[in-house]
Scaffold this active site. Structure first.
Site, mmCIF file in Angstrom:
data_model
loop_
_atom_site.group_PDB
_atom_site.id
_atom_site.type_symbol
_atom_site.label_atom_id
_atom_site.label_comp_id
_atom_site.label_asym_id
_atom_site.label_seq_id
_atom_site.Cartn_x
_atom_site.Cartn_y
_atom_site.Cartn_z
ATOM 1 N N SER A 147 0.813 -1.153 0.162
ATOM 2 C CA SER A 147 -0.213 -0.075 0.009
ATOM 3 C C SER A 147 0.792 1.371 0.051
ATOM 4 O O SER A 147 1.966 1.133 0.474
ATOM 5 C CB SER A 147 -0.938 -0.010 1.253
ATOM 6 O OG SER A 147 -1.454 1.295 1.359
ATOM 7 N N TYR A 160 -2.589 -0.710 10.361
ATOM 8 C CA TYR A 160 -2.545 -0.930 8.817
ATOM 9 C C TYR A 160 -1.073 -0.404 8.341
ATOM 10 O O TYR A 160 -0.618 -1.331 7.625
ATOM 11 C CB TYR A 160 -3.708 -0.436 8.326
ATOM 12 C CG TYR A 160 -3.898 -0.702 6.722
ATOM 13 C CD1 TYR A 160 -3.953 -1.968 6.460
ATOM 14 C CD2 TYR A 160 -3.277 0.131 5.757
ATOM 15 C CE1 TYR A 160 -4.340 -2.388 4.940
ATOM 16 C CE2 TYR A 160 -3.477 -0.129 4.426
ATOM 17 C CZ TYR A 160 -3.857 -1.479 3.919
ATOM 18 O OH TYR A 160 -3.946 -1.867 2.740
#
Length: 290
Positions: A147, A160
Protein backbone atom coordinates in the site's frame (compact mmCIF):
# COMPACT_ATOMS: atom_id res chain seq x y z
CA UNK A 1 2.77 -10.14 -29.35
CA UNK A 2 2.43 -12.79 -26.65
CA UNK A 3 2.79 -11.64 -23.06
CA UNK A 4 5.92 -12.68 -21.18
CA UNK A 5 3.69 -14.25 -18.55
CA UNK A 6 1.94 -16.59 -20.98
CA UNK A 7 2.11 -20.17 -19.76
CA UNK A 8 3.49 -19.29 -16.33
CA UNK A 9 2.00 -20.68 -13.14
CA UNK A 10 0.73 -17.92 -10.83
CA UNK A 11 -0.72 -18.26 -7.32
CA UNK A 12 -2.79 -15.35 -5.97
CA UNK A 13 -3.76 -15.10 -2.30
CA UNK A 14 -7.02 -13.41 -1.34
CA UNK A 15 -8.05 -13.83 -4.95
CA UNK A 16 -11.81 -14.30 -4.74
CA UNK A 17 -12.77 -10.62 -4.76
CA UNK A 18 -11.60 -7.08 -5.37
CA UNK A 19 -7.96 -6.55 -6.29
CA UNK A 20 -7.11 -10.26 -6.15
CA UNK A 21 -9.89 -11.14 -8.57
CA UNK A 22 -8.71 -8.48 -11.02
CA UNK A 23 -5.13 -9.71 -10.76
CA UNK A 24 -6.32 -13.21 -11.60
CA UNK A 25 -8.35 -11.90 -14.54
CA UNK A 26 -5.60 -9.73 -16.01
CA UNK A 27 -2.89 -12.38 -15.67
CA UNK A 28 -5.14 -15.11 -17.09
CA UNK A 29 -6.02 -12.89 -20.03
CA UNK A 30 -2.27 -12.52 -20.59
CA UNK A 31 -2.03 -16.31 -20.82
CA UNK A 32 -1.01 -17.36 -17.30
CA UNK A 33 -2.34 -20.36 -15.41
CA UNK A 34 -3.75 -18.74 -12.29
CA UNK A 35 -4.57 -20.35 -8.95
CA UNK A 36 -6.98 -18.28 -6.86
CA UNK A 37 -6.57 -18.97 -3.16
CA UNK A 38 -9.02 -17.58 -0.59
CA UNK A 39 -10.37 -18.34 2.87
CA UNK A 40 -13.80 -18.34 1.25
CA UNK A 41 -13.29 -21.47 -0.84
CA UNK A 42 -16.73 -21.37 -2.57
CA UNK A 43 -16.05 -17.76 -3.62
CA UNK A 44 -12.59 -18.74 -4.92
CA UNK A 45 -14.08 -21.56 -6.98
CA UNK A 46 -16.89 -19.30 -8.23
CA UNK A 47 -14.41 -16.61 -9.27
CA UNK A 48 -12.26 -19.17 -11.10
CA UNK A 49 -15.33 -20.56 -12.87
CA UNK A 50 -16.49 -17.10 -13.95
CA UNK A 51 -13.07 -16.07 -15.22
CA UNK A 52 -12.55 -19.37 -17.04
CA UNK A 53 -15.95 -19.01 -18.70
CA UNK A 54 -14.84 -15.77 -20.36
CA UNK A 55 -11.44 -17.11 -21.44
CA UNK A 56 -10.48 -17.06 -25.11
CA UNK A 57 -8.25 -19.48 -26.96
CA UNK A 58 -5.29 -17.23 -26.21
CA UNK A 59 -6.08 -16.91 -22.51
CA UNK A 60 -4.74 -18.91 -19.63
CA UNK A 61 -6.85 -20.83 -17.16
CA UNK A 62 -8.02 -20.21 -13.59
CA UNK A 63 -8.67 -22.60 -10.71
CA UNK A 64 -9.97 -21.89 -7.20
CA UNK A 65 -8.55 -23.27 -3.96
CA UNK A 66 -9.03 -22.95 -0.21
CA UNK A 67 -6.34 -20.87 1.47
CA UNK A 68 -5.99 -19.31 4.92
CA UNK A 69 -2.81 -17.22 4.85
CA UNK A 70 -2.74 -17.22 8.67
CA UNK A 71 -2.29 -20.99 8.76
CA UNK A 72 1.04 -22.45 7.64
CA UNK A 73 -0.36 -25.87 6.80
CA UNK A 74 -3.17 -24.32 4.75
CA UNK A 75 -0.65 -22.21 2.81
CA UNK A 76 1.65 -25.18 2.28
CA UNK A 77 -1.28 -27.32 1.08
CA UNK A 78 -2.38 -24.58 -1.33
CA UNK A 79 1.05 -24.28 -2.93
CA UNK A 80 1.43 -28.06 -3.13
CA UNK A 81 -1.97 -28.42 -4.80
CA UNK A 82 -1.08 -25.82 -7.42
CA UNK A 83 2.26 -27.49 -8.13
CA UNK A 84 0.58 -30.89 -8.36
CA UNK A 85 -1.83 -29.49 -10.93
CA UNK A 86 0.48 -27.38 -13.11
CA UNK A 87 4.05 -27.74 -11.91
CA UNK A 88 6.38 -25.30 -10.09
CA UNK A 89 4.96 -21.88 -9.22
CA UNK A 90 6.59 -19.12 -11.24
CA UNK A 91 4.87 -16.19 -9.53
CA UNK A 92 3.36 -15.85 -6.05
CA UNK A 93 1.16 -12.79 -5.58
CA UNK A 94 0.70 -12.00 -1.87
CA UNK A 95 -2.55 -10.06 -2.04
CA UNK A 96 -4.68 -11.04 0.98
CA UNK A 97 -5.12 -8.19 3.43
CA UNK A 98 -7.50 -6.55 5.89
CA UNK A 99 -7.86 -3.04 7.35
CA UNK A 100 -9.59 -1.53 10.37
CA UNK A 101 -10.02 2.27 10.30
CA UNK A 102 -10.54 4.65 13.21
CA UNK A 103 -8.81 6.28 16.19
CA UNK A 104 -5.85 4.21 17.39
CA UNK A 105 -7.27 3.92 20.91
CA UNK A 106 -10.63 2.64 19.67
CA UNK A 107 -9.12 -0.20 17.65
CA UNK A 108 -10.27 -3.61 18.95
CA UNK A 109 -7.46 -5.99 19.88
CA UNK A 110 -8.99 -8.60 17.60
CA UNK A 111 -8.66 -6.22 14.65
CA UNK A 112 -5.05 -5.41 15.56
CA UNK A 113 -4.16 -9.09 15.77
CA UNK A 114 -5.95 -9.88 12.52
CA UNK A 115 -4.11 -7.16 10.57
CA UNK A 116 -0.73 -8.28 11.89
CA UNK A 117 -1.45 -11.92 11.15
CA UNK A 118 -2.89 -11.45 7.64
CA UNK A 119 -1.06 -8.41 6.31
CA UNK A 120 2.40 -9.02 7.74
CA UNK A 121 2.75 -12.60 8.91
CA UNK A 122 0.74 -13.85 5.92
CA UNK A 123 3.32 -12.30 3.60
CA UNK A 124 6.25 -13.63 5.63
CA UNK A 125 4.65 -17.09 5.62
CA UNK A 126 4.16 -17.02 1.84
CA UNK A 127 7.73 -15.94 1.17
CA UNK A 128 9.18 -18.59 3.49
CA UNK A 129 7.15 -21.31 1.80
CA UNK A 130 7.57 -20.26 -1.84
CA UNK A 131 11.02 -18.65 -2.11
CA UNK A 132 13.24 -21.64 -1.22
CA UNK A 133 11.85 -23.71 -4.10
CA UNK A 134 12.22 -20.78 -6.49
CA UNK A 135 15.81 -20.26 -5.34
CA UNK A 136 16.58 -23.96 -5.87
CA UNK A 137 15.25 -23.70 -9.45
CA UNK A 138 17.11 -20.44 -10.05
CA UNK A 139 13.99 -18.51 -11.01
CA UNK A 140 10.71 -17.15 -9.67
CA UNK A 141 8.97 -13.93 -8.74
CA UNK A 142 7.16 -12.91 -5.54
CA UNK A 143 4.87 -9.91 -5.92
CA UNK A 144 3.31 -8.43 -2.79
CA UNK A 145 0.43 -5.97 -2.78
CA UNK A 146 1.35 -3.56 -0.02
CA UNK A 147 0.00 0.00 0.00
CA UNK A 148 1.05 3.62 -0.25
CA UNK A 149 0.70 3.26 3.54
CA UNK A 150 4.02 1.42 3.37
CA UNK A 151 5.55 4.88 2.86
CA UNK A 152 2.90 7.03 4.53
CA UNK A 153 0.82 6.71 7.71
CA UNK A 154 -2.70 8.10 7.36
CA UNK A 155 -4.40 9.03 10.64
CA UNK A 156 -6.92 6.30 11.37
CA UNK A 157 -4.82 3.59 9.72
CA UNK A 158 -1.92 3.41 12.18
CA UNK A 159 -1.79 -0.37 12.63
CA UNK A 160 -2.56 -1.01 8.97
CA UNK A 161 0.30 1.32 8.01
CA UNK A 162 2.57 -0.44 10.49
CA UNK A 163 1.88 -3.79 8.81
CA UNK A 164 2.62 -2.33 5.39
CA UNK A 165 5.80 -0.62 6.61
CA UNK A 166 6.73 -4.03 8.01
CA UNK A 167 6.08 -5.74 4.70
CA UNK A 168 8.33 -3.29 2.86
CA UNK A 169 11.07 -3.64 5.47
CA UNK A 170 10.87 -7.44 5.44
CA UNK A 171 10.98 -7.70 1.66
CA UNK A 172 13.85 -5.22 1.44
CA UNK A 173 15.95 -7.58 3.54
CA UNK A 174 14.76 -10.74 1.79
CA UNK A 175 15.53 -9.19 -1.60
CA UNK A 176 19.16 -8.74 -0.57
CA UNK A 177 19.34 -12.31 0.70
CA UNK A 178 18.03 -13.53 -2.66
CA UNK A 179 20.30 -11.30 -4.74
CA UNK A 180 21.84 -13.30 -7.57
CA UNK A 181 19.53 -16.27 -7.02
CA UNK A 182 17.20 -15.59 -9.95
CA UNK A 183 14.27 -14.88 -7.61
CA UNK A 184 12.68 -11.46 -8.10
CA UNK A 185 10.82 -9.47 -5.44
CA UNK A 186 8.30 -6.71 -6.19
CA UNK A 187 6.22 -4.57 -3.82
CA UNK A 188 3.16 -2.86 -5.31
CA UNK A 189 2.08 0.21 -3.32
CA UNK A 190 -1.26 1.63 -4.49
CA UNK A 191 -3.22 4.53 -3.07
CA UNK A 192 -6.86 4.08 -2.09
CA UNK A 193 -8.60 1.44 -4.23
CA UNK A 194 -12.35 1.06 -4.70
CA UNK A 195 -12.88 -2.17 -2.73
CA UNK A 196 -14.82 -3.18 0.37
CA UNK A 197 -11.60 -2.80 2.37
CA UNK A 198 -11.48 0.94 1.61
CA UNK A 199 -15.22 1.63 1.92
CA UNK A 200 -15.95 5.03 3.43
CA UNK A 201 -12.32 6.22 3.40
CA UNK A 202 -10.89 9.33 1.73
CA UNK A 203 -8.35 9.39 -1.11
CA UNK A 204 -6.52 12.54 -0.04
CA UNK A 205 -4.77 14.34 -2.90
CA UNK A 206 -4.79 11.25 -5.13
CA UNK A 207 -7.62 9.96 -7.30
CA UNK A 208 -9.56 6.83 -6.40
CA UNK A 209 -8.03 3.77 -8.06
CA UNK A 210 -9.84 0.76 -9.48
CA UNK A 211 -8.73 -2.85 -8.85
CA UNK A 212 -7.79 -3.12 -12.53
CA UNK A 213 -5.22 -0.32 -12.06
CA UNK A 214 -3.39 -2.44 -9.50
CA UNK A 215 -3.75 -5.62 -11.58
CA UNK A 216 -2.13 -3.94 -14.57
CA UNK A 217 0.73 -2.77 -12.34
CA UNK A 218 1.26 -6.39 -11.27
CA UNK A 219 1.41 -7.52 -14.89
CA UNK A 220 3.94 -4.81 -15.73
CA UNK A 221 6.05 -5.71 -12.69
CA UNK A 222 6.17 -9.36 -13.74
CA UNK A 223 7.02 -8.54 -17.34
CA UNK A 224 9.57 -5.84 -16.42
CA UNK A 225 10.65 -6.61 -12.85
CA UNK A 226 11.03 -3.70 -10.43
CA UNK A 227 11.25 -3.79 -6.65
CA UNK A 228 9.13 -0.78 -5.62
CA UNK A 229 6.09 0.11 -7.70
CA UNK A 230 3.72 2.91 -6.65
CA UNK A 231 0.28 3.39 -8.17
CA UNK A 232 -0.09 6.07 -9.43
CA UNK A 233 3.61 6.20 -10.31
CA UNK A 234 4.09 9.79 -9.15
CA UNK A 235 3.47 8.85 -5.49
CA UNK A 236 6.95 7.37 -5.06
CA UNK A 237 8.99 10.35 -6.32
CA UNK A 238 6.67 12.79 -4.55
CA UNK A 239 7.09 11.07 -1.18
CA UNK A 240 10.87 10.90 -1.58
CA UNK A 241 10.98 14.61 -2.44
CA UNK A 242 8.80 15.54 0.54
CA UNK A 243 11.04 13.52 2.87
CA UNK A 244 13.92 15.88 2.05
CA UNK A 245 12.03 18.81 3.57
CA UNK A 246 12.52 20.04 7.15
CA UNK A 247 10.10 18.37 9.57
CA UNK A 248 7.68 21.30 9.79
CA UNK A 249 7.35 21.64 6.01
CA UNK A 250 7.19 17.88 5.64
CA UNK A 251 4.29 17.72 8.09
CA UNK A 252 2.39 20.42 6.21
CA UNK A 253 2.99 18.69 2.88
CA UNK A 254 1.89 15.29 4.10
CA UNK A 255 -1.22 16.72 5.76
CA UNK A 256 -2.26 18.07 2.37
CA UNK A 257 -1.41 14.82 0.55
CA UNK A 258 -2.47 12.16 3.00
CA UNK A 259 -6.12 11.66 3.96
CA UNK A 260 -7.25 11.90 7.57
CA UNK A 261 -9.24 8.69 7.83
CA UNK A 262 -10.38 9.40 11.38
CA UNK A 263 -12.21 12.47 10.10
CA UNK A 264 -13.36 10.71 6.92
CA UNK A 265 -15.04 7.83 8.74
CA UNK A 266 -16.32 9.67 11.83
CA UNK A 267 -20.07 9.07 12.15
CA UNK A 268 -20.16 6.90 9.02
CA UNK A 269 -21.65 3.40 8.87
CA UNK A 270 -20.05 2.58 5.50
CA UNK A 271 -17.48 0.30 7.11
CA UNK A 272 -19.68 -1.30 9.75
CA UNK A 273 -20.37 -4.62 8.01
CA UNK A 274 -16.79 -5.03 6.82
CA UNK A 275 -15.28 -4.34 10.23
CA UNK A 276 -17.71 -6.66 12.02
CA UNK A 277 -16.33 -9.40 9.80
CA UNK A 278 -12.76 -8.31 10.51
CA UNK A 279 -13.31 -8.76 14.25
CA UNK A 280 -14.84 -12.21 13.68
CA UNK A 281 -12.21 -14.88 12.88
CA UNK A 282 -14.95 -17.14 11.50
CA UNK A 283 -15.83 -14.63 8.77
CA UNK A 284 -14.08 -15.64 5.52
CA UNK A 285 -14.29 -12.26 3.78
CA UNK A 286 -10.66 -11.10 3.96
CA UNK A 287 -9.78 -11.09 0.28
CA UNK A 288 -9.02 -7.45 -0.52
CA UNK A 289 -5.98 -5.35 0.10
CA UNK A 290 -4.99 -1.79 -0.64
Amino acid sequence: MASLIAGRVVAVTGGARGIGREIARVLAEAGARVAVGDRDEPAAIATATELSATATELSGTVRGFALDVTDTESFRTFLAAVESLWGPIDVLVNNAGVMWVGPFDDEPEAATARMLEVNLHGVIRGVRLAAPGMRARGQGHIVTIASAAARLSPPGESTYAATKHGVLGYLTGVREELRGSGVRISVIMPGVVATDLAAGTDTGAATLLQPADVARAVLRAVERPRFEVTVPRYIGPLVRLAELLPQRLRDVTFRRMVPDQVAATRGSTARAAYERGLADPADPDDGDTA
